[in-house]
Design a protein around this motif. Structure first.
Motif, short mmCIF file in Angstrom:
data_model
loop_
_atom_site.label_atom_id
_atom_site.label_comp_id
_atom_site.label_asym_id
_atom_site.label_seq_id
_atom_site.Cartn_x
_atom_site.Cartn_y
_atom_site.Cartn_z
N LYS A 181 0.83 -1.21 0.00
CA LYS A 181 0.00 0.00 0.00
C LYS A 181 0.86 1.25 0.00
O LYS A 181 0.54 2.24 -0.67
CB LYS A 181 -0.94 0.00 1.20
N ALA A 182 1.96 1.22 0.76
CA ALA A 182 2.86 2.38 0.79
C ALA A 182 3.48 2.61 -0.58
O ALA A 182 3.62 3.76 -1.03
CB ALA A 182 3.95 2.18 1.84
N GLY A 183 3.82 1.53 -1.25
CA GLY A 183 4.39 1.66 -2.60
C GLY A 183 3.39 2.26 -3.57
O GLY A 183 3.73 3.15 -4.36
N ARG A 184 2.15 1.77 -3.49
CA ARG A 184 1.12 2.32 -4.39
C ARG A 184 0.84 3.79 -4.06
O ARG A 184 0.65 4.62 -4.96
CB ARG A 184 -0.16 1.50 -4.28
N GLY A 239 2.94 5.84 -2.78
CA GLY A 239 4.10 6.60 -3.26
C GLY A 239 4.03 6.86 -4.75
O GLY A 239 4.33 7.96 -5.22
N HIS A 240 3.65 5.85 -5.50
CA HIS A 240 3.51 6.03 -6.95
C HIS A 240 2.41 7.04 -7.26
O HIS A 240 2.55 7.88 -8.17
CB HIS A 240 3.21 4.69 -7.64
N ALA A 261 10.24 17.99 -7.20
CA ALA A 261 10.19 17.13 -6.01
C ALA A 261 10.17 15.64 -6.35
O ALA A 261 10.25 14.80 -5.47
CB ALA A 261 8.95 17.47 -5.19
N ARG A 262 10.08 15.31 -7.63
CA ARG A 262 9.99 13.90 -8.01
C ARG A 262 11.24 13.10 -7.61
O ARG A 262 11.16 11.92 -7.30
CB ARG A 262 9.74 13.75 -9.49
N GLY A 263 12.37 13.73 -7.59
CA GLY A 263 13.59 13.03 -7.19
C GLY A 263 13.50 12.55 -5.74
O GLY A 263 13.90 11.43 -5.42
N ALA A 264 12.95 13.38 -4.87
CA ALA A 264 12.80 12.99 -3.47
C ALA A 264 11.78 11.86 -3.32
O ALA A 264 11.97 10.94 -2.53
CB ALA A 264 12.37 14.19 -2.63
N GLY A 282 12.36 8.07 -1.88
CA GLY A 282 11.51 7.47 -0.86
C GLY A 282 10.96 6.12 -1.29
O GLY A 282 10.86 5.18 -0.50
N LEU A 283 10.60 6.00 -2.57
CA LEU A 283 10.09 4.74 -3.08
C LEU A 283 11.18 3.67 -3.11
O LEU A 283 10.90 2.48 -2.97
CB LEU A 283 9.52 4.92 -4.49
#
Length: 140
Positions: free
Chosen positions: A87-90, A92-93, A103-106, A110-111
């Motif tokens: 769920k955290a991965g989804r 995050g995506h 901010a996409r690099g950060a 995190g992912l």
């Protein structure tokens, strides 16, 4: 002597012929059956009298049940961990798609490390809970 014997028969209600067995072979079978039942009864009583043995058996049973419960809880925790990680991965995506390009690099970092991200989220939740508890006590 015959008077005493006949008096016993009158008291017990028995007659001259045996009432239980029809012959010597049947009498032997009845004796064996009675011995077997008596042996079983003695074993049961000995088992009930063996308090130390019963306590050891009970302790072993509880140890086995606790071990089985531990295995079950570990399995449930691992499954819950995988579910949360997915769920955290989804999430995050999903967040990555909504975040500006800068901010996409950060978010990608995190992912790449979801456990660190989860730990940071937990720390934020604890800090928020601490502040709310502090305010609830009347220290405004």
């Amino acid at each position: 002597m015959t008077d005493a014997t006949s008096g016993d028969r009158a008291r017990t209600g028995s007659t001259a012929q045996p009432t239980g067995a029809k012959g010597p072979d049947e009498l032997r079978r009845q004796i064996e059956r009675t011995r077997s039942q008596l042996g079983d009864t003695v074993e049961e009583l000995a088992g009930k009298a063996d308090v130390k043995g019963r306590a050891k058996a009970r302790a072993a049973d509880l140890r086995d049940r606790a071990g089985a419960m531990t295995v079950q809880l570990r399995s449930s925790a691992a499954q819950a961990g995988h579910t949360v990680q997915g769920k955290a991965g989804r999430a995050g995506h999903s967040a990555e798609e909504r975040v500006p390009d800068r901010a996409r690099g950060a978010v990608r970092a995190g992912l790449g490390h979801p456990r660190v991200l989860l730990a940071a989220g937990a720390a934020c939740a604890l800090a928020t809970a601490g502040v709310l508890a502090y305010r609830h006590q009347g220290h405004r």
